[in-house]
Design a protein around this motif. Structure first.
Motif, PDB file in Angstrom:
ATOM      1  N   ASN A   1      25.399 -71.081  22.660  1.00 36.17           N
ATOM      2  CA  ASN A   1      25.482 -71.528  24.051  1.00 36.17           C
ATOM      3  C   ASN A   1      26.922 -71.542  24.583  1.00 36.17           C
ATOM      4  N   PRO A   2      27.214 -70.761  25.655  1.00 35.35           N
ATOM      5  CA  PRO A   2      28.545 -70.789  26.265  1.00 35.35           C
ATOM      6  C   PRO A   2      28.638 -71.759  27.441  1.00 35.35           C
ATOM      7  N   LEU A   3      27.511 -72.336  27.870  1.00 39.23           N
ATOM      8  CA  LEU A   3      27.503 -73.172  29.066  1.00 39.23           C
ATOM      9  C   LEU A   3      28.382 -74.406  28.860  1.00 39.23           C
ATOM     10  N   GLY A   4      29.188 -74.704  29.860  1.00 38.93           N
ATOM     11  CA  GLY A   4      30.133 -75.810  29.769  1.00 38.93           C
ATOM     12  C   GLY A   4      31.555 -75.353  29.543  1.00 38.93           C
ATOM     13  N   SER A   5      31.719 -74.047  29.285  1.00 41.20           N
ATOM     14  CA  SER A   5      33.083 -73.516  29.161  1.00 41.20           C
ATOM     15  C   SER A   5      33.715 -73.315  30.523  1.00 41.20           C
TER      16      SER A   5
ATOM     17  N   ALA B   1      35.256 -71.990  33.726  1.00 44.38           N
ATOM     18  CA  ALA B   1      35.986 -70.745  33.981  1.00 44.38           C
ATOM     19  C   ALA B   1      36.701 -70.242  32.734  1.00 44.38           C
ATOM     20  N   GLY B   2      36.413 -70.887  31.617  1.00 43.03           N
ATOM     21  CA  GLY B   2      37.010 -70.468  30.364  1.00 43.03           C
ATOM     22  C   GLY B   2      38.002 -71.474  29.813  1.00 43.03           C
TER      23      GLY B   2
ATOM     24  N   TYR C   1      37.145 -68.927  23.749  1.00 42.01           N
ATOM     25  CA  TYR C   1      36.375 -67.909  23.035  1.00 42.01           C
ATOM     26  C   TYR C   1      35.032 -67.638  23.715  1.00 42.01           C
ATOM     27  N   ALA C   2      34.433 -68.688  24.318  1.00 41.64           N
ATOM     28  CA  ALA C   2      33.169 -68.474  25.028  1.00 41.64           C
ATOM     29  C   ALA C   2      33.331 -67.367  26.067  1.00 41.64           C
ATOM     30  N   GLN C   3      34.460 -67.377  26.765  1.00 40.31           N
ATOM     31  CA  GLN C   3      34.736 -66.308  27.739  1.00 40.31           C
ATOM     32  C   GLN C   3      35.066 -64.991  27.040  1.00 40.31           C
ATOM     33  N   MET C   4      35.821 -65.055  25.963  1.00 36.35           N
ATOM     34  CA  MET C   4      36.164 -63.839  25.220  1.00 36.35           C
ATOM     35  C   MET C   4      34.933 -63.156  24.644  1.00 36.35           C
TER      36      MET C   4
END
Length: 443
Positions: free
Chosen positions: A192-196, A198-199, A226-229
């Motif tokens: 899950n990347p949600l909550g990152s 704008a990065g 890293y979520a954005q990467m």
């Protein structure tokens, strides 16, 4: 007005260029976008950034929009930039101020990230379902025709006896390893990347573990940078998994195109599943498998396309990533169609018996004759030289009885073990957990 726009109008030429095909591509993300918002707003309520009253109306209307999407009644208007904006706009039009609160603690960056992860999970499940159907058909054919021998080739020269059992079974086992590649893609997509945002995270006390559980993810992308990467990397890994299945399909399609050729004549299909020629009345062309071959070769180029589009991008979000959808999304449809029609064609295949009675295949049995000499006590190199001379001088007599009984050979295909391996990999995906979590979210 765009959701990010303030008091400056964007030049229409610039807007057209930057939006590109996003509206068309984003329609495929619409259901995932609503699911992400359902989880996010429940989390906002849990940290007192959305009241109970607002949550009730937001959840109800999001579920209505979800139903519209499934019914095909959802569109992204020309004046709206993307799917996130369309959902938020509809929500605000229908329920008022509460609709404007759903974006707290969130950026379009992590919103599209979670949309993509949810969408990719769904597409992986579709691919695996169709791969399983193709696998089962291959295993059935392998068992049904396991006693029918065909030539085996190296360098496209006749080499040793093979069988339809080996041929069909080989492609079945190939799919086992392809599934391992897709499992790696699934594991990457199931974080899950949600909550990152704008990065770089948020000053709100977001509960990222909660949204992870609500959306059925196995784990988090913890580090917000890293979520954005991960965008671009996730697509590349997924494309590599798809490429593995596509490579198996393309090779199988090439075999079919050879074996249906009159110079081979090992297999055939009903006339209504082949195509003819505008000038040659005898033609029965394997167009289906030629197109499978080409489509799957195109999919095999996909990992490299994605790698080149993302090469040398620094950390953080960049608009280049938007274009990955145009390469990846159509490939899902193409691969699924190839798997489905390959399965359909195999359900209608006919195989030829007594292929090896043709004298041109006599030399296939040279190794059998050499081995028979070895079993009589002749050293292998001496037996090899003797049979080679017999072949050169026209004295060779084939021994057409094939006794291959070790694991995985003509007489011992081990299809049950191949099925075991396939099912073991299948069981590790955990689709049921995801389905249950999403069902609970939509109640």
């Amino acid at each position: 007005m765009k959701i990010w726009q303030k008091n400056i109008d964007v030049d229409s030429f610039v807007e057209s260029f930057t939006v590109g095909n996003d509206r068309v591509m984003d329609l495929q993300l619409a259901a995932a976008d609503v699911l992400g918002s359902l989880a996010h707003t429940r989390m906002l309520n849990s940290i007192n950034l959305m009241t109970d009253e607002d949550l009730v109306v937001v959840q109800k209307e999001l579920k209505n929009i979800y139903k519209e999407i499934l019914a095909g009644d959802f569109q992204i208007e020309d004046s709206v930039e993307d799917v996130h904006s369309q959902v938020e706009m509809l929500l605000t039009q229908r329920i008022g101020e509460a609709g404007k609160k759903i974006h707290s603690g969130r950026s379009r960056n992590d919103q599209v990230l979670v949309d993509l992860k949810l969408y990719f999970r769904s597409e992986i499940q579709n691919i695996i379902h169709n791969t399983e159907a193709f696998f089962n058909e291959l295993i059935q054919l392998s068992e049904r025709y396991k006693h029918i021998l065909i030539p085996g080739y190296t360098h496209l020269q006749i080499a040793m006896p093979s069988s339809f059992g080996l041929w069909f079974g080989a492609y079945a086992e190939s799919l086992v390893d392809d599934l391992e590649m897709m499992k790696a893609a699934w594991k990457v997509c199931n974080k899950n990347p949600l909550g990152s945002a704008a990065g770089y995270g948020s000053s709100f006390p977001l509960n990222r573990t909660m949204t992870t559980q609500l959306l059925g993810f196995e784990d988090l992308n913890y580090n917000v940078v890293y979520a954005q990467m991960g965008r671009g990397k996730t697509e590349r890994i997924l494309a590599q998994g798809m490429s593995a299945i596509a490579a198996t399909l393309a090779k199988f399609a090439m075999d079919v195109c050879l074996y249906i050729n009159q110079n081979f004549g090992f297999i055939s299909f009903p006339a209504h599943l082949t195509t003819g020629s505008s000038i040659m009345p005898h033609k029965k062309n394997p167009d289906v498998f030629e197109l499978i071959r080409s489509r799957c070769n195109k999919i095999q180029a996909l990992p490299n396309e994605i790698a080149l589009m993302t090469t040398n991008l620094p950390s953080g979000y960049h608009r280049d990533l938007q274009l990955l959808k145009e390469n990846l999304f159509p490939a899902f449809k193409s691969l699924n169609e190839c798997l489905e029609i390959a399965t359909f064609m195999l359900e209608n295949i006919s195989v030829k018996d007594n292929i090896l009675d043709d004298p041109k295949y006599d030399y296939l049995f040279s190794v059998e004759v050499v081995n028979n000499e070895v079993l009589k006590g002749v050293p292998f190199r001496e037996a090899y030289r003797k049979i080679g001379i017999d072949i050169d001088e026209g004295r060779f007599k084939p021994s057409k009885e094939v006794n291959h009984m070790h694991e995985g050979s003509i007489g011992n295909l081990c299809n049950d073990q191949i099925q075991r391996m396939f099912q073991q990999v299948m069981a590790t995906f955990g689709f049921e957990k995801v389905e249950k979590a999403l069902e609970e979210l939509l109640k």
